[in-house]
Design a protein around this motif. Structure first.
Motif, short mmCIF file in Angstrom:
data_model
loop_
_atom_site.label_atom_id
_atom_site.label_comp_id
_atom_site.label_asym_id
_atom_site.label_seq_id
_atom_site.Cartn_x
_atom_site.Cartn_y
_atom_site.Cartn_z
N ASN A 8 0.85 -1.18 0.00
CA ASN A 8 0.00 0.00 0.00
C ASN A 8 0.89 1.24 0.00
N THR A 48 -8.46 12.88 0.59
CA THR A 48 -9.50 11.87 0.48
C THR A 48 -8.90 10.48 0.39
N GLU A 49 -9.64 9.47 0.89
CA GLU A 49 -9.13 8.10 0.87
C GLU A 49 -8.93 7.60 -0.56
N ARG A 50 -9.82 7.98 -1.47
CA ARG A 50 -9.69 7.56 -2.86
C ARG A 50 -8.37 8.03 -3.47
N ASP A 51 -7.95 9.23 -3.11
CA ASP A 51 -6.74 9.80 -3.68
C ASP A 51 -5.48 9.42 -2.91
N SER A 52 -5.60 9.16 -1.62
CA SER A 52 -4.40 9.07 -0.78
C SER A 52 -3.82 7.67 -0.66
N ARG A 72 -2.97 3.88 -2.69
CA ARG A 72 -2.92 3.04 -3.87
C ARG A 72 -2.40 1.66 -3.44
N ASN A 131 -3.10 7.81 -12.33
CA ASN A 131 -3.62 8.03 -10.98
C ASN A 131 -4.83 8.95 -10.93
N GLN A 191 -7.32 8.60 -12.65
CA GLN A 191 -8.45 7.66 -12.72
C GLN A 191 -8.30 6.52 -11.71
N GLY A 192 -7.39 6.68 -10.77
CA GLY A 192 -7.21 5.69 -9.71
C GLY A 192 -6.27 4.56 -10.05
#
Length: 232
Positions: free
Chosen positions: A99, A107-111, A113, A160, A162-163
């Protein structure tokens, strides 16, 4: 990261000492006379990333990595060059996950991977062995390896934003380690501990040169610890 691997290594060494104190018969007395022999290995790994950050448009960039334990399995082809020197090819598969935390994002989505990887791992190793003592023979390992990352997503057009975190598909490492050969009645058992270190930068940069995920990264390369159990 590697404390538990070294604890396992010390436990193996203590077991070897107890074994050699009990065992006096020399097993497989002509095993090391073979020019070529084969085997296989099973093992565990824990891979991290070495990160170097650079000055960029992203203020107060803060990136950390949390590794987990993975698994490796492969084959061994061993060529005897000298009584104390062998050349080994050890192709195998290696899986692990990490991780990556981009702590400067909110935000969790951005922070976060998650990077789950499956590699074709192909080391070419020199094995430097001591002279055999009864049924044990310590050795050192040093070499280089090629990694093909099946899950790199290097050719993926999404990044990133788009995740999608991307890595390079082709990577090169160097490896060093220690181990011990234990000659049993039917086969040779060889536990070893080795460190692996990336040579090239493995990150695939985002399309945006000011990406908050990749712009601060100057270098990202694998570093890890392997515990291998070889059967030859």
């Amino acid at each position: 990261m590697s404390k538990k691997y070294f604890l396992v290594g010390f436990a193996i060494l203590f077991a070897v000492k107890a074994y050699t104190q009990r065992e006096r018969v020399e097993n497989l007395p002509t095993f090391d006379d073979r020019k070529i022999h084969y085997g296989f290995y099973l093992g565990l790994n824990q891979n991290d990333f070495k990160l170097n950050l650079r000055n960029s448009s992203i203020q107060n960039a803060n990136i950390t990595v949390s590794p987990s334990t993975g698994f490796n399995v492969g084959l061994i082809a061993d060529l005897r060059l000298h009584k104390n020197l062998n050349l080994r090819l050890e192709p195998g598969l290696m899986t692990n996950s990490k991780n990556i935390y981009f702590n400067h994002l909110t935000t969790e989505r951005d922070s976060v991977r998650e990077v789950s990887s499956t590699f074709l791992h192909v080391p070419v190793i020199l094995k430097f062995s001591t002279d055999r003592y009864k049924n044990i023979r310590p050795y050192l390992l040093a070499g280089v390896s090629y990694n093909y990352n099946f899950t790199s997503n290097e050719s993926n057009q999404e990044d990133n934003s788009q995740g999608q975190f991307r890595m390079k598909t082709h990577n090169f490492m160097y490896e060093v380690g220690i181990g011990i050969d234990i000659y049993l009645y039917f086969f040779k058992f060889s536990p070893s501990i080795r460190g692996i270190f990336a040579i090239n930068n493995e990150i695939k940069y985002d399309n945006d040169p000011n990406s908050q995920w990749t712009a601060p990264v100057n270098y990202m390369g694998t570093r890890g610890v392997f515990l291998n159990l070889a059967f030859e």
